[in-house]
Design a protein around this motif. Structure first.
Motif: not given
Length: 331
Positions: A43-63
């Motif tokens: 098994x290979x496991x990885x984890x990333x978190x994304x936060x609005x305003x840091x990793x994407x724009x808050x008004x980016x399309x949710x999809x």
């Protein structure tokens, strides 16, 4: 993530149970999933978190936010030579997120789960007074003992990258500072291309298997080519050098840099590429290149490793480049 009778359970049942079709997800009706890797696989496991305003724009399309969250994690698996097995999703919903936005977010998760063969297995859903936050844990498999590590690069080998470098970083910079001279030189199609590369990473899942047994080390380029390569070399206890002129650029990036040479530093250090960076013996290059080309992915040799410590980046005129900020860092 379990479906039952509460408001949260009803939300999960509506949005995510229909896309959690893997038997191990148990219809999202339990407190955990159950899954086994194929016999003879790790098994290979990885984890990333994304936060609005840091990793994407808050008004980016949710999809699009959903697809980015999926893809940055699948990119990590690809660089390890791993095939996707499934994902666990946790996200914190702000009060102003509409049902339509949640529907679109779920479509993005489900679409990429199907596209990359990474089924939704479970997770958690909570409310937050803060920004929209998404965290995905991705699980993958490799034949036992064949995961491609970061800290195992060897001297005397080629340094390669897939695809093109800098598009994501330039796409972000274009959204933040559209009046820069380099961006003024772009036509609408080129500008849209750079923005899309930032919004929708392209994990190189198709070449994951080709890395196994060929690359001595690999990682995905998430924080910038120069900084990530320096990390790999340091972890491996060796040195390396690359030539800026050999770093592969898209036509859009090339136009922007030719019009504003200062954007070359953004290209080399800005991050958000999600291409694969690898160190590989010369005799493996042709086979890897053939497999990548068959998958529609370009490969470029940009330098070599050697004994010693550190990374040298040579400019077009042969001089050594220095950078104010070699890579992205949260801290």
């Amino acid at each position: 993530m379990s479906a039952g009778g509460s408001g949260e359970d009803k939300l999960i049942a509506r949005l995510f149970a229909p896309i959690a079709t893997h038997p191990g997800a148990l219809g999202l009706k339990d407190d955990a999933a159950v899954i086994a890797p194929p016999p003879g696989y790790d098994l290979v496991l990885t984890k990333d978190a994304l936060v609005a305003g840091e990793h994407f724009f808050a008004d980016d399309p949710p999809e699009s936010i959903a697809r980015k969250a999926m893809r940055v994690n699948l990119s990590d698996l690809a660089a390890k030579g791993a095939d996707p097995l499934g994902v666990l999703l946790a996200f914190a919903i702000p009060a102003d997120m509409t049902p339509e936005a949640l529907d679109a977010f779920a479509r993005g998760i489900g679409g990429d789960a199907r596209l990359y063969g990474a089924p939704l297995l479970g997770g958690d859903t909570v409310k937050t007074p803060g920004p929209f936050t998404v965290s995905i844990t991705a699980l993958g498999t490799v034949p036992a003992g064949q995961m491609v590590r970061r800290a195992s690069a060897r001297p005397g080998q080629a340094i390669i990258v897939t695809g093109t470098i800098g598009d994501g970083a330039l796409g972000l910079e274009l959204r933040l500072n559209p009046e820069r001279p380099g961006f003024k030189a772009l036509d609408a199609k080129a500008a849209d291309y750079l923005k899309d590369r930032y919004l929708h990473p392209r994990p190189r899942v198709a070449v994951a298997r080709a890395l196994r047994g060929r690359a001595s080390a690999a990682m995905d380029v998430s924080d910038g080519l120069v900084g990530d390569l320096a990390k790999m070399l340091a972890a491996s206890g060796i040195a390396g050098e690359i030539e800026a002129a050999r770093v592969p650029l898209s036509p859009a990036a090339r136009v922007a840099i030719e019009s504003e040479p200062a954007l070359l530093e953004t290209t080399l250090t800005g991050g958000d590429d999600y291409e694969i960076l690898a160190v590989m013996p010369d005799h493996e290059l042709d086979a890897f290149n053939n497999l990548a080309t068959a998958a529609g992915i370009g490969v470029a040799v940009i330098g070599r490793t050697h004994e010693g410590r550190g990374l040298a980046v040579h400019a077009h005129d042969g001089g050594q480049m220095s950078f104010a900020r070699p890579s992205f860092s949260h801290f």
